[in-house]
Structures are given as structure tokens and as C-alpha cells.
Design an enzyme around this catalytic site. Structure first.
Site, PDB file in Angstrom:
ATOM      1  N   ASN A  61     -41.617 -68.985   3.042  1.00  0.00           N
ATOM      2  CA  ASN A  61     -42.779 -69.697   3.305  1.00  0.00           C
ATOM      3  C   ASN A  61     -43.050 -70.521   2.198  1.00  0.00           C
ATOM      4  OD1 ASN A  61     -46.259 -68.759   4.036  1.00  0.00           O
ATOM      5  ND2 ASN A  61     -45.030 -70.600   5.038  1.00  0.00           N
TER       6      ASN A  61
ATOM      7  N   CYS B  34     -40.690 -73.307   1.363  1.00  0.00           N
ATOM      8  CA  CYS B  34     -39.986 -74.750   1.701  1.00  0.00           C
ATOM      9  C   CYS B  34     -40.064 -75.143   3.087  1.00  0.00           C
ATOM     10  CB  CYS B  34     -38.377 -74.675   1.307  1.00  0.00           C
ATOM     11  SG  CYS B  34     -38.290 -74.206  -0.322  1.00  0.00           S
ATOM     12  N   ARG B  35     -39.403 -74.370   4.068  1.00  0.00           N
ATOM     13  CA  ARG B  35     -39.398 -75.089   5.415  1.00  0.00           C
ATOM     14  C   ARG B  35     -40.641 -74.867   6.136  1.00  0.00           C
ATOM     15  NH1 ARG B  35     -34.076 -71.809   6.800  1.00  0.00           N
ATOM     16  NH2 ARG B  35     -35.420 -70.609   5.421  1.00  0.00           N
ATOM     17  N   SER B  36     -41.038 -73.824   6.232  1.00  0.00           N
ATOM     18  CA  SER B  36     -42.215 -73.509   7.273  1.00  0.00           C
ATOM     19  C   SER B  36     -43.421 -74.384   6.726  1.00  0.00           C
ATOM     20  CB  SER B  36     -42.481 -72.043   7.844  1.00  0.00           C
ATOM     21  OG  SER B  36     -43.000 -71.276   6.474  1.00  0.00           O
TER      22      SER B  36
ATOM     23  N   ASP C 168     -31.737 -73.885   4.984  1.00  0.00           N
ATOM     24  CA  ASP C 168     -32.471 -73.505   3.817  1.00  0.00           C
ATOM     25  C   ASP C 168     -32.244 -74.264   2.531  1.00  0.00           C
ATOM     26  OD1 ASP C 168     -33.798 -72.209   1.867  1.00  0.00           O
ATOM     27  OD2 ASP C 168     -33.110 -70.208   2.355  1.00  0.00           O
TER      28      ASP C 168
ATOM     29  N   CYS D 274     -40.168 -69.230   8.203  1.00  0.00           N
ATOM     30  CA  CYS D 274     -38.952 -69.356   7.563  1.00  0.00           C
ATOM     31  C   CYS D 274     -38.675 -68.066   6.813  1.00  0.00           C
ATOM     32  CB  CYS D 274     -39.020 -70.510   6.454  1.00  0.00           C
ATOM     33  SG  CYS D 274     -40.150 -70.758   5.367  1.00  0.00           S
TER      34      CYS D 274
HETATM   35  P1  4NP Z   1     -37.703 -70.989   2.770  1.00  0.00           P
HETATM   36  O1  4NP Z   1     -36.806 -71.285   1.454  1.00  0.00           O
HETATM   37  O2  4NP Z   1     -37.533 -69.933   3.516  1.00  0.00           O
HETATM   38  O3  4NP Z   1     -37.686 -72.441   3.405  1.00  0.00           O
HETATM   39  O4  4NP Z   1     -39.313 -71.258   1.960  1.00  0.00           O
HETATM   40  C1  4NP Z   1     -36.734 -70.197   0.757  1.00  0.00           C
HETATM   41  C2  4NP Z   1     -37.754 -70.020  -0.328  1.00  0.00           C
HETATM   42  C3  4NP Z   1     -37.511 -68.807  -1.107  1.00  0.00           C
HETATM   43  C4  4NP Z   1     -36.323 -68.143  -1.202  1.00  0.00           C
HETATM   44  C5  4NP Z   1     -35.514 -68.291  -0.288  1.00  0.00           C
HETATM   45  C6  4NP Z   1     -35.674 -69.185   0.879  1.00  0.00           C
HETATM   46  N1  4NP Z   1     -36.142 -66.842  -2.027  1.00  0.00           N
HETATM   47  O5  4NP Z   1     -35.123 -66.273  -1.791  1.00  0.00           O
HETATM   48  O6  4NP Z   1     -36.827 -66.755  -2.936  1.00  0.00           O
END
Ligand code: 4NP
Length: 161
Positions: free
Chosen positions: A13, A15-17, A127, A10
């Protein structure tokens, strides 16, 4: 390096992945024969959160369904991952575009969208980080659980025939 590598990707790294990694690894414990053939990891296309555990909202909501994400730590994906992983599975189209941009010419594995394995061709795991409350994190889990089941079925057919 032994085993077929499966990498979930993602943006952050956190939340989703890591949710995909934790859910897939937990489901694999019911498939010892398949688990013995696989290596599982996750990474982000951005390096904002290197070394950090998953977002506390992801960890808490996953824990309610019995998944422990607490030991996972964020890292950034790199070109070298294409030599280490045969399946590289993106959560959204932006992730997939970023991965295609760094894919080495000789990569002959599977680079695609994770939700293809939930029968949702081209769909994204939204996201949840900025825009949604708990409901968004629940939705991530619902989608990830469905795709993890589909991926296990695919890999059983592919590797154990
Ligand atoms: P992820 O979510 O891609 O599912 O881990 C996010 C976590 C942090 C950020 C964006 C998306 N960020 O911009 O900090």
C-alpha cells in the site's frame, strides 16, 4: 455507510494501490455524478508500512502527470473491508490469493484483478518496489490509468445506466 465502496489492494500500500486510488480519484473529478455515488480507498495485504505515505518514487512520478499521492497513508486490508467495499480490486495474483483467503463466505461484491478493467484479463500490475527503476513506476502509472478509465466506464454503465 453511503456510496458504493471501491478498494484497491496491493502488497505494501505504498506503490501500486495508492497510485490506483490517486489516479482513479483524480479521474473521478471529471465525473461528478458518478463520484457522488462512490467511496474510494486503498490498502495492502501486508502491514510493513502502516501509516506511511507512498514511496517517494511513486509520488514523484505521479506528480509529473498531475496526480497528488502525498496525503495518502498505508493501511492493511482486513476481513471487515469486505463489508465496506463492493469492488475489491487486486494488483497482482498474489494479492488476489491473499484476499480470497480472508473473503467472508457471504461477500457478494466483486473481488478480482484491477487490470481486467483495462481489457487485460488476468494481467498483473508488476510490483516496482524492489526490482525496477523509474521505468517500472511509469509502467505502473500507464497500466493504472488505462484500468481506471475502464473502471469508470464500467461503473457509469452499472450505477448510472
Ligand atoms: P506495493 O509495493 O505493493 O505496490 O505497495 C511494495 C511496497 C513495499 C514492499 C513490497 C511491495 N515491501 O516488501 O516492503
Amino acid at each position: 455507510m453511503s456510496g458504493v465502496g471501491i478498494l484497491f489492494v496491493c502488497l505494501g500500500n505504498i506503490c501500486r494501490s495508492p497510485t490506483a486510488e490517486g489516479v482513479f480519484a483524480a479521474k473521478l473529478t471529471e465525473h461528478a455524478d458518478l463520484a457522488a455515488r462512490l467511496r474510494v480507498d486503498s490498502a495492502g495485504t501486508a502491514a510493513y508500512h502502516l501509516g506511511n505515505p507512498p514511496d517517494s518514487r511513486s509520488t514523484a512520478i505521479a506528480a509529473r502527470r498531475g496526480y497528488d499521492l502525498s496525503t495518502l497513508r498505508a493501511r492493511a486490508v482486513g476481513r471487515e473491508d469486505f463489508a465496506r467495499f463492493r469492488y475489491i480490486l487486486a494488483m497482482d495474483r498474489q494479492n488476489l490469493g491473499n484476499l480470497k483467503a480472508i473473503r467472508p463466505a457471504g461477500f457478494d461484491g466483486h473481488l478480482g484483478m484491477f487490470l481486467d478493467f483495462a481489457g487485460m484479463r488476468g494481467a498483473e500490475v508488476p510490483d516496482p518496489y524492489y526490482t525496477s527503476g523509474d521505468r517500472g513506476f511509469e509502467e505502473v502509472l500507464d497500466l493504472v490509468e488505462a484500468a481506471a478509465d475502464g473502471l469508470i466506464g464500467h461503473l457509469r454503465r452499472e450505477l448510472l445506466g
